[in-house]
Structure formats: C-alpha cells, structure tokens
Design an enzyme around this catalytic site. Structure first.
Site, PDB file in Angstrom:
ATOM      1  N   ARG A 162       0.844  -1.191   0.000  1.00 37.39           N
ATOM      2  CA  ARG A 162       0.000   0.000   0.000  1.00 37.39           C
ATOM      3  C   ARG A 162       0.883   1.245   0.000  1.00 37.39           C
ATOM      4  NH1 ARG A 162      -4.970   1.514   4.129  1.00 37.39           N
ATOM      5  NH2 ARG A 162      -3.430   1.162   5.767  1.00 37.39           N
ATOM      6  N   ASP A 446      -3.970   2.896  13.734  1.00 37.50           N
ATOM      7  CA  ASP A 446      -3.186   3.593  12.728  1.00 37.50           C
ATOM      8  C   ASP A 446      -3.761   4.986  12.535  1.00 37.50           C
ATOM      9  OD1 ASP A 446      -5.427   3.319  11.091  1.00 37.50           O
ATOM     10  OD2 ASP A 446      -4.548   1.757   9.841  1.00 37.50           O
TER      11      ASP A 446
END
Length: 541
Positions: A162, A446
């Site tokens: 990612r 996150d």
C-alpha cells in the site's frame, strides 16, 4: 535531471534503492502524472463543498452506462485467488515484516501509508525490506541475538504493497522544484526494483490503493500502471490493484473505479474509521443529520454501514472482483486473558458476518487473529478459494441508505470525547516519534483512528452537541478542559519528560487546534500538518 535528493538514509541497501536509474524512473512518473494528480487533488475541495452545501450525494448520472454495463475485471492471478485472511502492518522494522510474512495469512498488506510514519529512513527501510521479501532473503537479528527469518516452506503470505495516498508529499525528494508525490515515490521505487522479479515468480507486483475519492483518480492510477509496465517491458495487466473504499465519494463510484482499473483491478476493501472520517469531513457543515454517535458505538451492523458493505460485495462479485472485509485490530493481552477472550469472540462474530455476507476474506492486525479469520472463512468457503460465484442480486442500495447516519445506534457522550482526545494525542505522538502502528488499549491503531477521533470532536463542537451522559453542551471550552486532563493522564503514563516534551506536547498542540470547531482549522488530513512537523525536524525521531 530535474530531481533533487535530500540525502540518503544510513541504511544498508539505501544507495541501491535510491540509484540514479531508479530516481530517473520516478522522475518520469512525475513528469507524466504529477500535474494531473495535483489537479485531481484540487478538485476534491469543490466536490466536497457542493456535497456539504446540499447535504446529499448521489450516483453519477453520466456514468450510468458503466453501472448498467456487462463487463468484468481481469481474471485474478493464482497468487491472489485465495485471500481469506490478510494481515496488515508496516514494512519496517524487518522483524514486523518477517512476522507478517510468517503469520499464516494468505496476504500481507505491507503498509507504507496509514500504519507507517513516512520518515525518510522508514520509507527507504521499508523498500529495502520489501525487496528482500520478494527474493526470500529477508532476515533480522535483534540486539539480544534473537534471529528472525522467513519460513522455508511455501506458506509465506503474498505481498500487496500500500503506497501513500495521492495527497501526501515526499519532502526528501523534489522534482521540478516541488516536493515529490509520495504515492509515485513509493510505487515507483518499489516497482522499479521488484516488478520484473515478482512477475517472473508469479507473485506480483500487487498494490492496495488508498484514499481515492473519484473514478478519475483510479483512471490516473491505471495510466501510471500502464506506463510503468511498458517502461519495464512487462505485459499489460501484470500489475493488480485492490482499492480501499474508505471515502464516501468513492462509495458512490465503486463500479466506475473498478471499470477504470479493469485490466489491473483485483478487488475492493471495506474499511471503517477512514470511511466514517470521510463522511464527517464531507458533510461537516451539513447539520445534525450527520452527527455520529461515539466512534466505538458505530459498528459495521449500523444501517448505513450495512448498505455500504452490501453494495461493495454485490458490486465486486458482479464484476469478478474480490470483496475484502475490514480490520480486526485486537491485540491479545496475556495479562488479561478474560478481556482477550471477549475480544476474540467479537472478532469471530464480525468475521462470521463478513463471510456470510459474501466477502472473500478480511483483515487482521495481529498474527494471533489469523487462525480465527481463516477458520471462519474456511467454514463458509469449504473447498473454494473465494466466493466470487456468489452474486447478491437482492442488494439494491440507494443514496439515502448510504447517507443514513441518523439511524446509527449509539449516543454522543463526554466519555467518548475523553477517549477520542486521548487516542488522537497518543497516536499522533507515536507517529511523530516514527511509529505509525501503535498499540493503544489492546488495539492496533493507525492514522485512521486519529482521523475519526479528531474530526468527531470538531463536529461535536461545531454543532454544539449535548452529551447524553452528562447533559453538557460540547463546546470548545469544555473540550479544552478535557484535553488538558488527557494530556496530564498521558504525562503520568509516559513518565519521561524529555520524550513527552519532544512528541506529546507538539501532538497535543496540533490536536487542540484541529478540534477547534473552526473552518480554518479543519485539515483534510491530520498527517499533512503532522508531516510538516516531522519534516521541520522539530520532532525528528
């Protein structure tokens, strides 16, 4: 040469990652695509203002022919046909990368975005680790002498990288006098060094694409992929990409996003915190009907979330693409086995819902959850690698259903404000210290966690929401007092004044500004001002 490199980190392999040939490739990507990227980023503001002013959003009339058309994405390569459990996490340090690859998960989402602080050292170390992982040579020995290495069998997770979202810059590399585009740096360096090898071994290159807000942004990624394949002599369609549907505009363009990427598309993913954050951000001036309950109360079973996930599964399977479920962020706590047991039961229930709804797999944040997710999906999949054959013809989702925030069960509480401010400051401080994947109260958090936390408090102040548990109006003054309490709580927990002053004080100052309820203080992404702090070296790890 029109790029300027601001130093090479003192990391073994960094010079190779930042070779002249690799940087020339990244420069080509910028010359061809950076201007379009900037134009698309700028267009987001106008689209958001229109949606907020009207208090609504709808499927695009000009692309109805795509939604109604009979087309499918390219057939999945063998390495991506079974995705029943995917583990997510940063690609640095090497120990975490090795543990993810060895976890037993089918896929490792190697995260250079939400779970990674983009210090130059972190970015380059992640790319070094990914190169070693691609070649099966990744290893690590701890200062205590404990050795970590990849399993010798064939059970290693398939790597899906990612890169950063389109909005994030890279200040350590400039092209044509401007900071490089983080997404093009991450993708370009990884692709240049690994794509030919991964293609030859049938292991990629595969990517997860975050934070997109329109099919035009997906079109740009498709153009990047096509150009990159041609430059390295790879067959068109070698790259496969899974798109995170983590913004409300993207939820209205799922078909169109898959269509634009159809030769390179692998599937779509249904997240949670970033998606809720996007709803708040998009409709932040649209009034009471978009007020969220406490973030912990907004489950995936809320009507608007059910509409979103049902539409995603139906859309994906109609087009031959994989539908990937959301994150199980629990971190086992061996000191509290009863708490962990309750958390595991919730994970099992959540994954059972996803599997029964037709998802082809789901995410976990910790290796101990891989077995639960694999077991649940295995009980539904049987001998099949996925559920692509399961269509959802009964699904019909309207714009009103996707935007039905008011029906989400739960309350707004002052306790929720405390929790949001604690997490937002704690996470941001850790991010500034160089750690983008943070354990907070037995959950792996996150950047998405901090985003929903700070935006929700901003929304509550702006709309003078009354807390259900205390009857107090949530005002800037009330929040200022709560923030002060949470800062002192964190100070006591950290018990390190130097560390607190270096990371927690700037984090608290930043969060205090971002939750003010004032228009001028609402940043599109927390990581943008945080990155400016990071780049200033005032808080450099």
């Amino acid at each position: 040469m029109t790029y300027i490199l601001n130093g090479t980190p003192d990391i073994t392999g960094a010079a190779e990652i930042l070779s002249a040939e690799a940087l020339d490739f990244v420069e080509k990507l910028h010359h061809r695509f950076a201007a379009t990227r900037t134009s698309l980023i700028n267009a987001r503001a106008g689209a958001r203002a229109t949606a907020s002013a009207s208090g609504t959003m709808d499927f695009l009339p000009e692309t109805a022919h795509i939604r109604n058309g009979d087309w499918r994405v390219a057939e999945a390569p063998e390495a991506l046909r079974d995705r029943r459990v995917e583990i997510t996490g940063p690609a640095t340090p090497a120990k975490m990368a090795i543990n993810a690859l060895n976890s037993g998960a089918k896929v490792w989402l190697a995260d250079l975005e939400d779970a990674a602080t983009p210090t130059w050292s972190n970015v380059i170390d992640a790319l070094v680790n990914l190169g070693a992982a691609a070649r099966g040579t990744l290893s690590y020995t701890s200062p205590e002498g404990k050795a970590y290495a990849l399993r010798a069998d064939a059970s290693l997770a398939t790597v899906v990288v990612r890169p950063r979202g389109w909005h994030l810059p890279e200040s350590n590399l400039s092209v044509d006098g401007a900071p490089a585009v983080g997404a093009l740096v991450d993708f370009g360096l990884h692709f240049f060094h690994n794509a030919v090898h991964l293609a030859a071994t049938g292991q990629g290159p595969f990517y997860y694409l975050p934070k997109m807000e329109s099919h035009l942004e997906a079109r740009l990624w498709n153009e990047v992929f096509t150009f990159a394949e041609s430059e390295l002599g790879l067959v068109h369609g070698t790259i496969r990409a899974t798109v995170l549907i983590e913004t409300i505009p993207a939820a209205f363009e799922m078909d169109e996003i898959l269509y634009e990427l159809r030769d390179h598309a692998s599937g779509l993913n249904a997240g949670r915190w970033d998606y809720l954050f996007s709803i708040i951000k998009t409709f932040r001036e649209a009034g009471d009907k978009f007020i969220m309950p406490d973030r912990a109360a907004v489950a995936m079973t809320a009507p608007m979330m059910r509409a979103y996930t049902d539409l995603l599964v139906a859309t994906c399977h109609k087009r031959g693409a994989f539908a990937m479920g959301g994150m199980a962020a629990v971190i086992p706590n061996r000191r509290e086995p009863e708490v962990t047991e309750v958390a595991f039961a919730k994970v099992r229930a959540d994954k059972t819902r996803e599997a029964n709804d037709g998802f082809d797999g789901s995410w976990v944040a910790h290796p101990d959850l891989v077995g639960i997710c694999a077991e649940v999906f295995g009980s539904v999949l049987g001998n099949e690698p996925n559920q692509l054959s399961r269509q959802r013809p009964e699904v019909s989702v309207s714009a009103d259903q996707l935007l039905d925030v008011a029906s989400a069960p739960g309350q707004v509480t002052e306790a929720g404000v405390h929790a949001n401010l604690y997490v937002a400051v704690a996470y941001t401080a850790a991010w500034l210290s160089g750690n983008g994947a943070v354990a907070i109260h037995n959950l792996m958090e996150d950047a998405a966690t901090a985003e929903i936390s700070r935006s929700q408090v901003w929304q509550q102040i702006r709309n003078r929401v009354v807390a259900d548990d205390t009857g107090n109006v949530i005002t800037a003054g009330l929040v200022e007092g709560i923030l002060a309490e949470e800062i002192e709580r964190l100070r006591a927990e950290i018990a390190d004044e130097d560390r607190f002053a270096r990371y927690y004080e700037p984090a608290a100052e930043l969060i205090g500004r971002l939750v003010s309820g004032r228009d001028e203080d609402f940043e599109d992404f927390l990581t943008l001002p945080a990155y400016r702090l990071l780049s200033s070296e005032l808080v450099a790890p």
